[in-house]
Design a protein around this motif. Structure first.
Motif, PDB file in Angstrom:
ATOM      1  N   ILE A   1       4.520  -6.933   9.731  1.00 51.17           N
ATOM      2  CA  ILE A   1       4.635  -7.396   8.357  1.00 51.17           C
ATOM      3  C   ILE A   1       3.817  -8.655   8.165  1.00 51.17           C
ATOM      4  O   ILE A   1       3.090  -8.800   7.207  1.00 51.17           O
ATOM      5  CB  ILE A   1       6.113  -7.644   8.001  1.00 51.17           C
ATOM      6  N   TYR A   2       3.900  -9.572   9.065  1.00 51.02           N
ATOM      7  CA  TYR A   2       3.192 -10.822   8.820  1.00 51.02           C
ATOM      8  C   TYR A   2       2.264 -11.248   9.955  1.00 51.02           C
ATOM      9  O   TYR A   2       1.448 -12.122   9.789  1.00 51.02           O
ATOM     10  CB  TYR A   2       4.187 -11.943   8.521  1.00 51.02           C
ATOM     11  N   THR A   3       2.392 -10.648  11.085  1.00 52.77           N
ATOM     12  CA  THR A   3       1.526 -11.055  12.191  1.00 52.77           C
ATOM     13  C   THR A   3       1.173  -9.819  12.993  1.00 52.77           C
ATOM     14  O   THR A   3       1.609  -8.728  12.686  1.00 52.77           O
ATOM     15  CB  THR A   3       2.247 -12.021  13.150  1.00 52.77           C
TER      16      THR A   3
ATOM     17  N   GLU B   1      -2.692  -4.194   9.105  1.00 56.24           N
ATOM     18  CA  GLU B   1      -1.990  -5.021   8.116  1.00 56.24           C
ATOM     19  C   GLU B   1      -1.582  -4.144   6.941  1.00 56.24           C
ATOM     20  O   GLU B   1      -2.314  -3.257   6.527  1.00 56.24           O
ATOM     21  CB  GLU B   1      -2.882  -6.152   7.595  1.00 56.24           C
ATOM     22  N   THR B   2      -0.407  -4.434   6.406  1.00 58.09           N
ATOM     23  CA  THR B   2       0.106  -3.577   5.336  1.00 58.09           C
ATOM     24  C   THR B   2       0.242  -4.309   4.005  1.00 58.09           C
ATOM     25  O   THR B   2       0.831  -3.783   3.072  1.00 58.09           O
ATOM     26  CB  THR B   2       1.484  -3.010   5.720  1.00 58.09           C
ATOM     27  N   GLY B   3      -0.290  -5.543   3.905  1.00 61.91           N
ATOM     28  CA  GLY B   3      -0.183  -6.266   2.639  1.00 61.91           C
ATOM     29  C   GLY B   3       1.255  -6.448   2.190  1.00 61.91           C
ATOM     30  O   GLY B   3       1.572  -6.319   1.019  1.00 61.91           O
ATOM     31  N   ALA B   4       2.122  -6.745   3.158  1.00 65.88           N
ATOM     32  CA  ALA B   4       3.554  -6.945   2.880  1.00 65.88           C
ATOM     33  C   ALA B   4       4.229  -5.689   2.354  1.00 65.88           C
ATOM     34  O   ALA B   4       5.290  -5.757   1.733  1.00 65.88           O
ATOM     35  CB  ALA B   4       3.777  -8.112   1.914  1.00 65.88           C
ATOM     36  N   CYS B   5       3.624  -4.544   2.583  1.00 65.75           N
ATOM     37  CA  CYS B   5       4.209  -3.278   2.117  1.00 65.75           C
ATOM     38  C   CYS B   5       4.356  -2.304   3.284  1.00 65.75           C
ATOM     39  O   CYS B   5       3.684  -1.269   3.308  1.00 65.75           O
ATOM     40  CB  CYS B   5       3.337  -2.638   1.045  1.00 65.75           C
TER      41      CYS B   5
ATOM     42  N   THR C   1       5.207   1.253   2.067  1.00 65.80           N
ATOM     43  CA  THR C   1       4.070   1.951   1.445  1.00 65.80           C
ATOM     44  C   THR C   1       3.126   2.491   2.506  1.00 65.80           C
ATOM     45  O   THR C   1       2.641   3.622   2.408  1.00 65.80           O
ATOM     46  CB  THR C   1       3.311   0.981   0.517  1.00 65.80           C
ATOM     47  N   ALA C   2       2.859   1.677   3.532  1.00 64.18           N
ATOM     48  CA  ALA C   2       1.845   2.030   4.523  1.00 64.18           C
ATOM     49  C   ALA C   2       2.207   3.249   5.357  1.00 64.18           C
ATOM     50  O   ALA C   2       1.332   3.883   5.956  1.00 64.18           O
ATOM     51  CB  ALA C   2       1.591   0.837   5.437  1.00 64.18           C
TER      52      ALA C   2
ATOM     53  N   ASP D   1       3.838   6.097   0.974  1.00 62.51           N
ATOM     54  CA  ASP D   1       3.142   6.471  -0.275  1.00 62.51           C
ATOM     55  C   ASP D   1       1.632   6.385  -0.138  1.00 62.51           C
ATOM     56  O   ASP D   1       0.912   7.066  -0.848  1.00 62.51           O
ATOM     57  CB  ASP D   1       3.529   5.604  -1.480  1.00 62.51           C
ATOM     58  N   ASP D   2       1.129   5.487   0.695  1.00 63.60           N
ATOM     59  CA  ASP D   2      -0.318   5.386   0.879  1.00 63.60           C
ATOM     60  C   ASP D   2      -0.592   5.120   2.350  1.00 63.60           C
ATOM     61  O   ASP D   2      -0.631   3.974   2.788  1.00 63.60           O
ATOM     62  CB  ASP D   2      -0.901   4.270   0.012  1.00 63.60           C
TER      63      ASP D   2
ATOM     64  N   THR E   1      -3.283   5.647   4.001  1.00 65.07           N
ATOM     65  CA  THR E   1      -4.719   5.591   4.296  1.00 65.07           C
ATOM     66  C   THR E   1      -5.072   4.657   5.452  1.00 65.07           C
ATOM     67  O   THR E   1      -5.766   5.059   6.388  1.00 65.07           O
ATOM     68  CB  THR E   1      -5.501   5.147   3.041  1.00 65.07           C
ATOM     69  N   ALA E   2      -4.610   3.406   5.376  1.00 69.05           N
ATOM     70  CA  ALA E   2      -5.000   2.415   6.391  1.00 69.05           C
ATOM     71  C   ALA E   2      -4.549   2.856   7.782  1.00 69.05           C
ATOM     72  O   ALA E   2      -5.301   2.751   8.757  1.00 69.05           O
ATOM     73  CB  ALA E   2      -4.411   1.052   6.046  1.00 69.05           C
TER      74      ALA E   2
ATOM     75  N   HIS F   1      -3.319  -1.415  -1.127  1.00 70.22           N
ATOM     76  CA  HIS F   1      -2.218  -2.372  -0.948  1.00 70.22           C
ATOM     77  C   HIS F   1      -2.415  -3.276   0.267  1.00 70.22           C
ATOM     78  O   HIS F   1      -1.686  -4.240   0.447  1.00 70.22           O
ATOM     79  CB  HIS F   1      -0.884  -1.628  -0.826  1.00 70.22           C
TER      80      HIS F   1
ATOM     81  N   LEU G   1      -1.063 -11.305   6.177  1.00 72.77           N
ATOM     82  CA  LEU G   1      -0.360 -10.239   5.455  1.00 72.77           C
ATOM     83  C   LEU G   1      -1.325  -9.121   5.099  1.00 72.77           C
ATOM     84  O   LEU G   1      -0.989  -7.953   5.155  1.00 72.77           O
ATOM     85  CB  LEU G   1       0.205 -10.796   4.144  1.00 72.77           C
TER      86      LEU G   1
END
Lengths: 252, 223
Positions: free
Chosen positions: A45-47, A69-73, A76-77, A80-81, A83-84, B13, B220
């Motif tokens: 989540i953050y590191t 990294e999931t952009g605080a999501c 989602t990662a 719903d998305d 991709t990454a 995201h 993040l």
């Protein structure tokens, strides 16, 4: 990116923060790295804490462990998305071909987080006894319908006042016979049961009989409400496949 | 509309459009609207300009579209100094190529993109992919530039909410406020057809922050 030949089994590991997802992955790597070609994707989540933990555990070549990294999501990662994560899995598969299994660790999330079948072929949901004996009873898509429910750190039961067999029985009741596994790093038998489950899923994936089951975002099962008088099925099960991977191990 | 929607499954995201390293380097929250304008005038203008040319090439349907799109991509790369920013844009480009391959599997332009991405993990930056996407979706050059400008502003605004204690109403206001800036981009860029006319405007500080972020462990957002 095109992968030549059969791709790896993609195995997701989800569950709340601190239940031991990274340790479980480290355990699987330690036990199976000699016989299987493994890779790991972490979603911190953050590191890149989890990735660093796994690298420092020395159970796998550090280059085979990558953080996304999931952009605080984190939810989602994996849902719903994807991709990454999917691009990272594909790169890992291409760089270390042929991989047998890629483990994808979700960032610690709540009880509703489950992997999309677009990202993983099978998933483990991890709870731990220290998180509270009632959590398995709370249900949720991961507890109810992940391919395997792990109740981790069973050795801590006496110290946190949790009746481990009862917690595992709660998990069973919520899962319609899907496998539940009590695991402790101090219990050799439980470690062997975990690795044989992974092997059986891999065998079933390779034979083409494995069907990715989506635990789905549905409301949780509430079997345990009818505690003591058996339980009723208030929900429809016909809408999702029930095929399970080989001789999956279930033990208390 | 769908192309600018954060719910489109292309990995958006994971992005803060460089805001996370900017804030870490000391950019105060009240300067975020200025940061959005700075990006729109520099890196976003370059990206949108390249996307417009890629759209024009795809529409014309040249004999070797893959080679032509590679030239547009090269022009964008030459104007994007930071390797980290190029890498990020390529990763996002891959996400869009995956989506386009599902939505328009038979389109020759998608095959051209797949060729470029199949031979090189760096693939093409997002600009070229968006140019192709706009063509397939029937967007005008005006719409394409507007979409890229909006998406950039919205990415920063959405990331700001994760990075700073802010009222979501305020950050939505920023996006509305930069609309004239985005329309200026539309006027400047939508008639470009030659790679030589893609503006070459860098933002050294934003690029430096992107480089620092690429080697930061506690983050993040991917970028």
């Amino acid at each position: 990116m095109t992968i030549v030949g059969p791709r790896s089994l993609r195995l997701g590991v989800a569950g709340p923060v601190g239940t031991g997802k990274s340790s479980l992955i480290a355990m699987i790597c330690r036990e199976l790295a000699a016989e299987l070609n493994l890779g790991v994707i972490t979603n911190d989540i953050y590191t890149d804490e989890d990735a660093r933990f796994l690298r420092s555990a020395g159970v796998l070549d550090p280059q085979r462990i990558r953080a996304v990294e999931t952009g605080a999501c984190p939810h989602t990662a994996i849902r719903d998305d994807v991709t990454a994560n999917l691009l990272a899995v594909e790169d890992l598969e291409a760089d270390f071909a042929p991989l047998d299994v890629v483990l994808v660790e979700s960032g610690g999330d709540n009880l509703t987080a489950t992997f999309s079948p677009a990202l993983v072929d099978a998933q483990i949901f991890v709870l731990d006894v220290a998180g509270g004996g009632d959590v398995a009873r709370k249900g949720g898509p991961g507890i109810g319908r992940a391919d395997l429910l792990v109740v981790n750190k069973t050795d801590l039961g006496p110290y946190v006042g949790v009746d481990v067999p009862a917690m595992i029985a709660d998990g069973r009741a919520a899962r319609d016979g899907r496998p539940v596994l009590g695991v402790s790093r101090l219990d050799r038998e439980s470690i062997d049961a975990l690795t044989s489950w992974v092997r059986s899923v891999l065998a079933s994936f390779r034979s083409g009989t494995h069907v990715a089951v989506d635990p789905g975002p549905m409301a949780p099962h509430f079997h345990a409400i009818d505690e003591g008088q058996g339980y009723t099925h208030a929900h429809e099960h016909a809408d999702h496949p029930h095929q399970h991977a080989g001789p999956a191990t279930t033990r208390a | 509309m769908l192309l600018a929607d954060a719910r489109l499954p292309t990995g958006a995201h994971t992005q803060s459009a460089g805001l996370e390293p900017a804030i870490r380097a000391g950019l105060p929250a009240e300067s975020i609207p200025a940061y959005i304008r700075a990006r729109l005038r520099t890196v976003t203008t370059v990206e949108a300009g390249a996307a417009v040319v890629a759209r024009s090439r795809t529409l014309t349907g040249t004999t070797d579209l893959a080679a032509d799109l590679a030239k547009v991509d090269l022009a964008w790369r030459a104007r994007t100094i930071s390797p980290a920013m190029r890498e990020t844009a390529a990763l996002l480009g891959r996400g869009y190529v995956r989506l386009l391959s599902t939505m328009w599997p038979a389109a020759p332009a998608v095959a051209a993109l797949a060729t470029l991405h199949g031979t090189n993990r760096g693939g093409t930056g997002r600009a070229v992919v968006l140019g192709v996407a706009a063509t397939l979706a029937g967007l005008s050059a005006d719409q394409l530039v507007r979409l890229i400008g909006y998406e950039e502003a919205q990415t920063v605004a959405a990331a700001a909410l994760k990075l700073e204690p802010l009222d979501p109403m305020d950050s939505t206001g920023w996006v509305i406020d930069v609309q004239p800036e985005i329309e200026r981009m539309v006027d400047e860029l939508s008639s470009i057809t030659d790679v030589a006319d893609i503006p070459a405007v860098g933002a050294p500080l934003i690029e430096q922050w992107a480089e620092i972020h690429a080697t930061t462990t506690q983050r993040l957002f991917r970028a």
